[in-house]
Design a protein around this motif. Structure first.
Motif, PDB file in Angstrom:
ATOM      1  N   UNK A 126       1.018  -1.212   0.162  1.00 35.29           N
ATOM      2  CA  UNK A 126      -0.094   0.342   0.240  1.00 35.29           C
ATOM      3  C   UNK A 126       0.872   1.778  -0.096  1.00 35.29           C
ATOM      4  N   UNK A 127       1.847   0.838  -0.211  1.00 32.54           N
ATOM      5  CA  UNK A 127       2.708   2.589  -0.078  1.00 32.54           C
ATOM      6  C   UNK A 127       2.486   2.893  -1.859  1.00 32.54           C
ATOM      7  N   UNK A 128       3.024   4.364  -2.086  1.00 36.64           N
ATOM      8  CA  UNK A 128       2.586   4.567  -3.192  1.00 36.64           C
ATOM      9  C   UNK A 128       2.834   4.626  -4.013  1.00 36.64           C
ATOM     10  N   UNK A 129       4.600   2.961  -4.530  1.00 41.75           N
ATOM     11  CA  UNK A 129       4.996   2.833  -5.304  1.00 41.75           C
ATOM     12  C   UNK A 129       4.493   2.032  -6.126  1.00 41.75           C
ATOM     13  N   UNK A 130       4.193   1.112  -4.527  1.00 45.03           N
ATOM     14  CA  UNK A 130       3.351  -0.752  -4.826  1.00 45.03           C
ATOM     15  C   UNK A 130       1.712   0.062  -5.676  1.00 45.03           C
ATOM     16  N   UNK A 131       0.856   0.952  -4.874  1.00 44.20           N
ATOM     17  CA  UNK A 131       0.324   0.972  -5.578  1.00 44.20           C
ATOM     18  C   UNK A 131      -0.049   1.797  -6.936  1.00 44.20           C
ATOM     19  N   UNK A 132       1.712   2.842  -7.143  1.00 44.75           N
ATOM     20  CA  UNK A 132       1.801   2.732  -8.802  1.00 44.75           C
ATOM     21  C   UNK A 132       1.666   1.409  -9.723  1.00 44.75           C
ATOM     22  N   UNK A 133       2.215   0.346  -9.047  1.00 47.10           N
ATOM     23  CA  UNK A 133       2.635  -0.793 -10.234  1.00 47.10           C
ATOM     24  C   UNK A 133       1.359  -1.543 -10.267  1.00 47.10           C
ATOM     25  N   UNK A 134       0.129  -1.395  -9.542  1.00 47.66           N
ATOM     26  CA  UNK A 134      -0.728  -2.164  -9.482  1.00 47.66           C
ATOM     27  C   UNK A 134      -1.560  -1.203 -10.789  1.00 47.66           C
ATOM     28  N   UNK A 135      -1.398   0.465 -10.025  1.00 49.76           N
ATOM     29  CA  UNK A 135      -2.442   1.210 -11.441  1.00 49.76           C
ATOM     30  C   UNK A 135      -1.871   0.978 -13.157  1.00 49.76           C
ATOM     31  N   UNK A 136      -0.864   0.855 -12.520  1.00 49.40           N
ATOM     32  CA  UNK A 136       0.277   0.989 -14.077  1.00 49.40           C
ATOM     33  C   UNK A 136      -0.358  -0.219 -14.797  1.00 49.40           C
ATOM     34  N   UNK A 137      -0.033  -2.059 -14.266  1.00 50.46           N
ATOM     35  CA  UNK A 137      -0.465  -2.970 -14.875  1.00 50.46           C
ATOM     36  C   UNK A 137      -1.776  -2.548 -15.226  1.00 50.46           C
ATOM     37  N   UNK A 138      -2.388  -2.556 -14.062  1.00 55.42           N
ATOM     38  CA  UNK A 138      -3.869  -2.227 -14.698  1.00 55.42           C
ATOM     39  C   UNK A 138      -3.927  -1.683 -15.698  1.00 55.42           C
ATOM     40  N   UNK A 139      -3.490  -0.268 -16.315  1.00 55.55           N
ATOM     41  CA  UNK A 139      -4.020   0.585 -16.915  1.00 55.55           C
ATOM     42  C   UNK A 139      -3.382   0.276 -18.547  1.00 55.55           C
ATOM     43  N   UNK A 140      -2.914  -0.530 -17.933  1.00 54.96           N
ATOM     44  CA  UNK A 140      -1.991  -0.801 -19.290  1.00 54.96           C
ATOM     45  C   UNK A 140      -0.553  -0.071 -19.734  1.00 54.96           C
ATOM     46  N   UNK A 141      -0.102   0.433 -18.945  1.00 58.09           N
ATOM     47  CA  UNK A 141       1.140   1.690 -18.847  1.00 58.09           C
ATOM     48  C   UNK A 141       2.414   1.366 -18.260  1.00 58.09           C
ATOM     49  N   UNK A 142       3.411   2.217 -18.774  1.00 59.07           N
ATOM     50  CA  UNK A 142       4.575   2.529 -18.166  1.00 59.07           C
ATOM     51  C   UNK A 142       4.451   2.879 -16.724  1.00 59.07           C
ATOM     52  N   UNK A 143       4.724   2.137 -15.923  1.00 61.37           N
ATOM     53  CA  UNK A 143       5.237   3.016 -14.355  1.00 61.37           C
ATOM     54  C   UNK A 143       5.697   3.696 -14.275  1.00 61.37           C
ATOM     55  N   UNK A 144       5.545   4.527 -12.806  1.00 61.75           N
ATOM     56  CA  UNK A 144       6.270   6.411 -12.789  1.00 61.75           C
ATOM     57  C   UNK A 144       6.198   6.232 -11.747  1.00 61.75           C
ATOM     58  N   UNK A 145       7.506   4.924 -10.816  1.00 63.65           N
ATOM     59  CA  UNK A 145       8.348   4.913 -10.044  1.00 63.65           C
ATOM     60  C   UNK A 145       8.660   6.218  -8.599  1.00 63.65           C
TER      61      UNK A 145
END
Length: 270
Positions: free
Chosen positions: A249-268
């Protein structure tokens, strides 16, 4: 793409771009043999990388014909004068002396390190290579645990790192005989993660893939890999939970999930 370039003692160059540090041993005229400046340069380079939160993966290679030919015997006296046999037991870098730190610094870095090995990789070079998380070795590379040739034992961290990936009887035979073996044989012996005729290219591709992942999770995974060989099962299980609790539930972990779901490159965030 902007590349930041750092140099240390005219022996090590680091090119940093897109969260990957491309580290080169640059004493190519001597096949990157280890002299006092090379020892100092490697240690300084490792210390600099340790402080870089923006670096997510490291590639370690040698320029010119070889990865590292081991100790520069012409510098042997100078190295002895700077440390001396009676100083080998001094722990000047945490748990290591100066000679051990050139291999252990790569294992101690918080981010993964991939060694790209070609040409000759003898003695201290083999121990430096072994400090990396992974080793991509050219099939025609030449390797040796060389120290017994000089009537010595490997003492640059090899015994610590080899226990994790080389079978006990294999490393004993290679140490006792100091025989030379190829990069192709290194794969079957456990030294090589992969064989590749372009080890640096393969290592950079892996590093780029690692750099696309949640850096917090990658660093936690490496910390776990470094700790577990000396732990029992109960300690390992709790350590897994401790590391996961820091990440979930940290910001980077949530970004990993959102990027995967959105089929986009993650911005950590670093």
């Amino acid at each position: 793409m902007t590349t930041e370039i750092l140099t240390f003692k005219d022996r090590v160059r680091i090119d940093i771009a897109d969260h990957v540090a491309d580290v080169h041993l640059i004493r190519s005229d001597k096949m990157n043999a280890l002299d006092p400046d090379m020892f100092a340069g490697i240690i300084k380079a490792g210390a600099a990388l340790h402080e870089r939160s923006d670096v997510r993966a490291v590639v370690l290679s040698g320029e010119g014909r070889s990865f590292c030919a081991g100790l520069d015997m012409a510098s042997f006296t100078a190295l002895g004068d700077s440390g001396g046999p009676n100083k080998l037991t001094d722990r000047t870098y945490g748990d290591s002396n100066k000679f051990q730190q050139v291999a252990m610094v790569w294992r101690k870095l918080p981010m993964p390190v991939i060694a790209a090995v070609h040409g000759v990789c003898f003695g201290g070079g083999a121990q430096i290579m072994s400090g990396a998380d992974m080793r991509i070795i050219a099939p025609d590379a030449r390797l040796s645990v060389m120290e017994m040739r000089w009537g010595l034992v490997p003492d640059m961290g090899g015994y610590t790192v080899w226990r994790g990936f080389v079978r006990d009887d294999v490393i004993r035979e290679l140490t006792y005989t100091n025989r030379e073996f190829s990069g192709e044989e290194a794969l079957s012996l456990g030294f090589a993660t992969y064989n590749d005729s372009d080890p640096h290219g393969r290592a950079m591709a892996i590093a780029t893939e690692i750099a696309s992942k949640n850096p917090d999770a990658i660093r936690a995974a490496k910390a776990l890999f470094n700790k577990v060989p000396d732990m029992d099962s109960d300690a390992i299980l709790i350590e897994e939970s401790v590391e996961q609790a820091k990440i979930i539930r940290s910001p980077n972990q949530m970004e990993a999930v959102m990027a995967f779901m959105g089929k986009r490159k993650a911005e950590f965030k670093d």
